[in-house]
Design a protein around this motif. Structure first.
Motif, PDB file in Angstrom:
ATOM      1  N   ASN A 270       0.722  -1.279  -0.042  1.00 58.27           N
ATOM      2  CA  ASN A 270       0.064   0.019   0.237  1.00 58.27           C
ATOM      3  C   ASN A 270       0.690   1.318   0.032  1.00 58.27           C
ATOM      4  O   ASN A 270       1.804   1.376   0.857  1.00 58.27           O
ATOM      5  CB  ASN A 270      -0.945   0.276   1.220  1.00 58.27           C
ATOM      6  CG  ASN A 270      -1.843  -0.885   1.305  1.00 58.27           C
ATOM      7  OD1 ASN A 270      -2.236  -1.552   0.095  1.00 58.27           O
ATOM      8  ND2 ASN A 270      -2.432  -1.368   2.522  1.00 58.27           N
ATOM      9  N   PRO A 271       0.419   2.317  -0.845  1.00 56.77           N
ATOM     10  CA  PRO A 271       1.121   3.534  -0.781  1.00 56.77           C
ATOM     11  C   PRO A 271       0.704   4.102   0.614  1.00 56.77           C
ATOM     12  O   PRO A 271      -0.062   3.804   1.409  1.00 56.77           O
ATOM     13  CB  PRO A 271       0.443   4.142  -1.881  1.00 56.77           C
ATOM     14  CG  PRO A 271      -0.785   3.779  -2.193  1.00 56.77           C
ATOM     15  CD  PRO A 271      -0.678   2.333  -1.723  1.00 56.77           C
ATOM     16  N   SER A 272       1.363   5.497   0.858  1.00 58.44           N
ATOM     17  CA  SER A 272       0.901   6.243   1.996  1.00 58.44           C
ATOM     18  C   SER A 272      -0.014   7.321   1.712  1.00 58.44           C
ATOM     19  O   SER A 272       0.261   7.921   0.670  1.00 58.44           O
ATOM     20  CB  SER A 272       2.450   6.899   2.607  1.00 58.44           C
ATOM     21  OG  SER A 272       1.879   7.858   3.462  1.00 58.44           O
ATOM     22  N   VAL A 273      -0.792   7.140   2.147  1.00 57.40           N
ATOM     23  CA  VAL A 273      -2.264   8.113   2.038  1.00 57.40           C
ATOM     24  C   VAL A 273      -2.629   8.886   3.072  1.00 57.40           C
ATOM     25  O   VAL A 273      -2.638   8.315   4.125  1.00 57.40           O
ATOM     26  CB  VAL A 273      -3.389   7.334   1.250  1.00 57.40           C
ATOM     27  CG1 VAL A 273      -4.414   8.491   0.857  1.00 57.40           C
ATOM     28  CG2 VAL A 273      -3.001   6.525   0.407  1.00 57.40           C
ATOM     29  N   THR A 274      -2.432  10.570   2.855  1.00 57.30           N
ATOM     30  CA  THR A 274      -2.971  11.532   3.923  1.00 57.30           C
ATOM     31  C   THR A 274      -4.094  12.004   3.268  1.00 57.30           C
ATOM     32  O   THR A 274      -4.015  12.729   2.439  1.00 57.30           O
ATOM     33  CB  THR A 274      -1.861  12.400   4.282  1.00 57.30           C
ATOM     34  OG1 THR A 274      -0.754  11.676   4.762  1.00 57.30           O
ATOM     35  CG2 THR A 274      -2.249  13.390   5.070  1.00 57.30           C
ATOM     36  N   PHE A 275      -5.303  11.969   4.100  1.00 56.87           N
ATOM     37  CA  PHE A 275      -6.649  12.747   3.608  1.00 56.87           C
ATOM     38  C   PHE A 275      -6.737  13.890   4.415  1.00 56.87           C
ATOM     39  O   PHE A 275      -7.576  14.752   3.895  1.00 56.87           O
ATOM     40  CB  PHE A 275      -7.689  11.632   3.997  1.00 56.87           C
ATOM     41  CG  PHE A 275      -7.682  10.373   3.075  1.00 56.87           C
ATOM     42  CD1 PHE A 275      -7.902  10.467   1.613  1.00 56.87           C
ATOM     43  CD2 PHE A 275      -7.652   9.197   3.696  1.00 56.87           C
ATOM     44  CE1 PHE A 275      -7.788   9.462   0.731  1.00 56.87           C
ATOM     45  CE2 PHE A 275      -7.685   8.137   2.707  1.00 56.87           C
ATOM     46  CZ  PHE A 275      -7.901   8.323   1.379  1.00 56.87           C
ATOM     47  N   ASN A 276      -5.934  14.286   5.577  1.00 63.49           N
ATOM     48  CA  ASN A 276      -6.038  15.579   6.296  1.00 63.49           C
ATOM     49  C   ASN A 276      -7.662  15.746   6.806  1.00 63.49           C
ATOM     50  O   ASN A 276      -8.331  16.898   6.382  1.00 63.49           O
ATOM     51  CB  ASN A 276      -5.554  16.547   5.171  1.00 63.49           C
ATOM     52  CG  ASN A 276      -4.208  16.737   5.312  1.00 63.49           C
ATOM     53  OD1 ASN A 276      -3.384  16.282   6.184  1.00 63.49           O
ATOM     54  ND2 ASN A 276      -3.597  17.178   4.094  1.00 63.49           N
ATOM     55  N   TYR A 277      -8.129  14.759   7.289  1.00 65.91           N
ATOM     56  CA  TYR A 277      -9.562  14.866   7.717  1.00 65.91           C
ATOM     57  C   TYR A 277      -9.694  16.135   8.614  1.00 65.91           C
ATOM     58  O   TYR A 277      -8.857  16.380   9.458  1.00 65.91           O
ATOM     59  CB  TYR A 277     -10.038  13.685   8.564  1.00 65.91           C
ATOM     60  CG  TYR A 277     -10.073  12.362   7.817  1.00 65.91           C
ATOM     61  CD1 TYR A 277     -10.985  12.177   6.744  1.00 65.91           C
ATOM     62  CD2 TYR A 277      -9.240  11.164   8.030  1.00 65.91           C
ATOM     63  CE1 TYR A 277     -11.094  10.891   6.073  1.00 65.91           C
ATOM     64  CE2 TYR A 277      -9.258  10.305   7.424  1.00 65.91           C
ATOM     65  CZ  TYR A 277     -10.124   9.937   6.325  1.00 65.91           C
ATOM     66  OH  TYR A 277     -10.344   8.779   5.531  1.00 65.91           O
ATOM     67  N   PHE A 278     -10.737  17.044   8.050  1.00 63.35           N
ATOM     68  CA  PHE A 278     -11.030  18.168   9.050  1.00 63.35           C
ATOM     69  C   PHE A 278      -9.841  18.916   9.157  1.00 63.35           C
ATOM     70  O   PHE A 278      -9.873  20.056   9.987  1.00 63.35           O
ATOM     71  CB  PHE A 278     -11.380  17.817  10.528  1.00 63.35           C
ATOM     72  CG  PHE A 278     -12.740  16.733  10.688  1.00 63.35           C
ATOM     73  CD1 PHE A 278     -13.747  16.805   9.807  1.00 63.35           C
ATOM     74  CD2 PHE A 278     -12.460  15.683  11.501  1.00 63.35           C
ATOM     75  CE1 PHE A 278     -14.591  15.993  10.015  1.00 63.35           C
ATOM     76  CE2 PHE A 278     -13.481  14.694  11.558  1.00 63.35           C
ATOM     77  CZ  PHE A 278     -14.483  14.855  10.705  1.00 63.35           C
ATOM     78  N   HIS A 279      -9.024  19.233   8.349  1.00 62.38           N
ATOM     79  CA  HIS A 279      -7.882  20.059   8.102  1.00 62.38           C
ATOM     80  C   HIS A 279      -8.480  21.565   7.935  1.00 62.38           C
ATOM     81  O   HIS A 279      -8.115  22.605   8.614  1.00 62.38           O
ATOM     82  CB  HIS A 279      -6.938  19.796   7.059  1.00 62.38           C
ATOM     83  CG  HIS A 279      -5.661  20.829   6.934  1.00 62.38           C
ATOM     84  ND1 HIS A 279      -4.450  20.904   7.928  1.00 62.38           N
ATOM     85  CD2 HIS A 279      -5.617  21.723   5.932  1.00 62.38           C
ATOM     86  CE1 HIS A 279      -3.909  21.864   7.466  1.00 62.38           C
ATOM     87  NE2 HIS A 279      -4.362  22.297   6.385  1.00 62.38           N
ATOM     88  N   HIS A 280      -9.377  21.663   6.765  1.00 61.56           N
ATOM     89  CA  HIS A 280     -10.153  22.964   6.860  1.00 61.56           C
ATOM     90  C   HIS A 280     -11.356  23.073   7.902  1.00 61.56           C
ATOM     91  O   HIS A 280     -11.930  22.132   8.217  1.00 61.56           O
ATOM     92  CB  HIS A 280     -10.968  23.095   5.373  1.00 61.56           C
ATOM     93  CG  HIS A 280     -11.368  24.140   4.838  1.00 61.56           C
ATOM     94  ND1 HIS A 280     -12.446  24.731   5.428  1.00 61.56           N
ATOM     95  CD2 HIS A 280     -10.664  25.096   4.024  1.00 61.56           C
ATOM     96  CE1 HIS A 280     -12.445  25.917   4.679  1.00 61.56           C
ATOM     97  NE2 HIS A 280     -11.552  26.225   3.922  1.00 61.56           N
ATOM     98  N   PRO A 281     -11.164  24.455   8.375  1.00 59.60           N
ATOM     99  CA  PRO A 281     -12.138  24.481   9.594  1.00 59.60           C
ATOM    100  C   PRO A 281     -13.863  24.459   8.979  1.00 59.60           C
ATOM    101  O   PRO A 281     -14.602  24.153  10.064  1.00 59.60           O
ATOM    102  CB  PRO A 281     -11.914  25.839   9.829  1.00 59.60           C
ATOM    103  CG  PRO A 281     -11.170  26.751   8.507  1.00 59.60           C
ATOM    104  CD  PRO A 281     -10.315  25.465   8.071  1.00 59.60           C
ATOM    105  N   HIS A 282     -14.035  24.642   7.795  1.00 60.49           N
ATOM    106  CA  HIS A 282     -15.503  24.451   7.554  1.00 60.49           C
ATOM    107  C   HIS A 282     -16.031  22.935   7.595  1.00 60.49           C
ATOM    108  O   HIS A 282     -17.041  22.548   8.051  1.00 60.49           O
ATOM    109  CB  HIS A 282     -15.497  25.008   6.242  1.00 60.49           C
ATOM    110  CG  HIS A 282     -17.098  24.734   5.737  1.00 60.49           C
ATOM    111  ND1 HIS A 282     -18.096  25.434   6.086  1.00 60.49           N
ATOM    112  CD2 HIS A 282     -17.585  24.170   4.524  1.00 60.49           C
ATOM    113  CE1 HIS A 282     -19.354  25.011   5.747  1.00 60.49           C
ATOM    114  NE2 HIS A 282     -18.923  24.263   4.637  1.00 60.49           N
ATOM    115  N   ASP A 283     -14.887  22.050   7.182  1.00 60.04           N
ATOM    116  CA  ASP A 283     -15.327  20.723   7.419  1.00 60.04           C
ATOM    117  C   ASP A 283     -15.519  20.291   8.896  1.00 60.04           C
ATOM    118  O   ASP A 283     -16.453  19.580   9.453  1.00 60.04           O
ATOM    119  CB  ASP A 283     -14.183  19.820   6.903  1.00 60.04           C
ATOM    120  CG  ASP A 283     -13.995  19.805   5.245  1.00 60.04           C
ATOM    121  OD1 ASP A 283     -15.127  20.136   4.825  1.00 60.04           O
ATOM    122  OD2 ASP A 283     -12.987  19.320   4.905  1.00 60.04           O
ATOM    123  N   LEU A 284     -14.627  20.795   9.994  1.00 60.71           N
ATOM    124  CA  LEU A 284     -14.583  20.535  11.437  1.00 60.71           C
ATOM    125  C   LEU A 284     -15.834  21.274  11.756  1.00 60.71           C
ATOM    126  O   LEU A 284     -16.656  20.562  12.653  1.00 60.71           O
ATOM    127  CB  LEU A 284     -13.220  21.292  11.774  1.00 60.71           C
ATOM    128  CG  LEU A 284     -13.285  20.956  13.496  1.00 60.71           C
ATOM    129  CD1 LEU A 284     -13.283  19.366  13.686  1.00 60.71           C
ATOM    130  CD2 LEU A 284     -11.942  21.645  13.979  1.00 60.71           C
TER     131      LEU A 284
END
Length: 417
Positions: A270-284
Motif C-alpha cells: 500500500n502507498p502512504s495516503v494522507t486525507f487530512n480529515y477536518f484540516h479545513h475549519p469548515h469541514d470541522l
C-alpha cells in the motif's frame, strides 16, 4: 437493481426523530440527494435476495471479454520514440508470481484503461513513470512524463458515530433512512449490533475501523498469531459499548484534501495516503453540527420512547461513543468536552476515497491521461467530489457512460471511413 426497503422499526423511529429536530421536509422513498429526510434504496428484494453489480454481466457478450482472474498489473509500458509517450501494454504477474507482458494491437483505437481506484490508479501511474519528479526520483523510477498533480487532492468523506443506548432488544437494520442537511451533513443510523459479541462486525463504522486497524499490519506480517492478537484486542473492548445502535454523521463534499506517496516500488504494498480529515475549519464545523444534530435525534421523544431510555446527556453519549470507537487515533481527556476534539479523535472512513487524478490536471474531459496517447482512467480518482451516500452507483454509471461514449466514437470513425 435497487428496491424499496421494508422500513425497520428502528429506522421508523429514526425518521420521526429527524423530522422532529428539523431535518425536513420528508421526501419519502427516493434516489435523489435532496435536503430533508428520505428513505433510500436497498440491494435486497422483497424475498431477501441480494442483487449485485455482477448481474450487469448478464447483458454482456462473454465472447468480447477475457478476464485473467489472478493477474495483477505491475506497470504500464510506453513507447517513448514519438513526440508523446504512447501506452503500448502492461506487465502483469500471474498467481505463481511469474511476469508476463500484454501488448495492445496495432489498431490505434485500442487503449489501456486504468480502473484501479482512487488509491491504486495514482500509485500505478507513478510506478509506470508518470508523476511528480521528486516522488519518482526518490525511488529511482525512470520518468516517462512529469506531472506534479498525480496523487494530489486525495479526499475522503469523513464519518463519525454517536452511540445510542437502548433498554430493549432491537432488530438488526443497516442504513435505510437518511437526513440530508443544507450544510452537506448526512445523518444515518444502524442498529441491532449488540445481540452478540461477534455482531459488532456488522456495523458500518466499527467494521471500517476494524479493517483500517488490520490494514496497519503489513501483508507479509499478517500471520495467524498477529491476526489472533488483533481479534483479542477487539474482544477486550467494553461489551456494554455495543448494546444498541449508532447514529452516523458524514460530511459530503469535504474541502480538506491530502496526498498519496509511494512507499516503495512494489505494487502489492500500500502507498502512504494522507486525507487530512477536518484540516479545513469548515469541514470541522460541519462535523460539530452533525454531532449536535445526532445528539438531538437520540434525545428526541421518538427515540427515547422507542429505546425505553431516559433522555441521555450529550456528555454521556460522547463518553459511550469514544469507548465504542476503535480507530488507532490516540484519545484525549477532553473528547467529551470539545466536540471539535471528539470529531478529530473518532473519525473513521466509509471508503469514499476519491481524487489523485483530477480532470484538467491529470486527465482531460474524456479521461485520457494528459500528455500521452492510448491511456485512459475510468474510476473515482478523477472525481473532485464523491456523493454523501455510497459512491458505487456513481462509479458504475461512470463506467457505463464512458463505455458507450468510446463505442460511439469508434463506430462513428468506422462509418466515416
Amino acid at each position: 437493481m435497487i428496491h424499496q426497503p421494508k422500513l425497520a422499526q428502528w429506522q421508523g423511529a429514526f425518521k420521526d426523530s429527524l423530522l422532529d429536530v428539523g431535518v425536513s421536509p420528508y421526501n419519502g422513498f427516493t434516489y435523489d440527494h435532496i435536503h430533508g429526510t428520505k428513505v433510500g434504496g436497498t440491494l435486497f428484494d422483497r424475498f431477501g435476495r441480494r442483487h449485485t453489480a455482477a448481474e450487469l454481466l448478464a447483458s454482456a457478450n462473454p465472447k468480447m471479454l477475457t478476464v485473467l482472474v489472478y493477474a495483477t498489473v505491475q506497470k504500464v509500458l510506453f513507447d517513448q520514440t514519438g513526440r508523446r509517450s504512447t501506452a503500448m501494454g502492461v506487465i502483469f504477474k500471474d498467481e505463481n508470481g511469474n511476469q508476463h507482458q500484454a501488448f495492445l494491437t496495432n489498431n490505434r483505437r485500442s487503449e489501456v484503461i486504468l480502473s484501479c481506484g482512487a488509491i491504486g490508479t495514482p500509485q500505478m501511474l507513478m510506478l509506470s513513470g508518470i508523476g511528480p519528479k521528486a516522488e519518482l526520483d526518490k525511488l529511482n523510477i525512470s520518468m516517462v512524463l512529469r506531472n506534479e498533480f498525480v496523487g494530489k487532492g486525495m479526499a475522503d468523506n469523513p464519518m463519525n458515530s454517536v452511540f445510542v443506548p437502548t433498554n430493549r432488544p432491537v432488530e438488526q437494520s443497516l442504513i435505510q433512512t437518511v437526513g440530508i442537511t443544507k450544510t452537506g451533513v448526512y445523518i444515518e443510523s444502524s442498529s441491532g449490533f449488540g445481540q452478540s459479541q461477534d455482531s459488532i462486525r456488522c456495523h458500518h463504522g466499527i467494521l471500517s475501523a476494524e479493517i483500517g486497524q488490520l490494514s496497519t499490519i503489513p501483508p507479509k506480517q499478517r500471520t495467524p498469531e498477529a491476526i489472533q492478537a488483533f481479534i483479542k484486542r477487539k474482544r477486550d473492548l467494553p461489551h456494554e459499548a455495543f448494546k444498541g445502535g449508532f447514529i452516523l454523521e458524514k460530511i459530503a463534499r469535504p474541502i480538506s484534501t491530502g496526498h498519496l506517496n509511494l512507499v516503495n516500488t512494489n505494487i502489492d504494498d500500500n502507498p502512504s495516503v494522507t486525507f487530512n480529515y477536518f484540516h479545513h475549519p469548515h469541514d470541522l464545523q460541519r462535523c460539530v453540527d452533525g454531532i449536535r444534530m445526532a445528539a438531538k435525534v437520540i434525545q428526541s421523544k421518538h427515540f427515547t420512547n422507542f429505546t425505553r431510555c431516559d433522555k441521555p446527556t450529550v456528555e454521556k453519549l460522547l463518553n459511550m461513543s469514544v469507548k465504542a470507537n476503535i480507530n488507532l487515533i490516540p484519545k484525549h481527556t477532553n473528547d467529551t468536552k470539545s466536540l471539535e476534539q471528539f470529531c478529530k479523535d473518532t473519525v473513521i472512513t466509509i471508503w469514499h476515497y476519491h481524487g489523485g487524478c483530477h480532470v484538467g490536471k491529470v486527465v482531460d474531459p474524456d479521461l485520457k491521461v494528459l500528455g500521452t496517447n492510448r491511456l485512459r482512467i475510468v474510476d473515482g480518482s478523477t472525481f473532485n467530489e464523491s456523493p454523501g451516500t455510497n459512491p458505487q452507483g456513481t462509479v458504475l454509471m461512470m463506467g457505463r457512460y464512458m463505455g458507450v461514449k468510446i463505442l460511439r466514437r469508434r463506430l462513428g470513425k468506422a462509418a466515416h471511413v
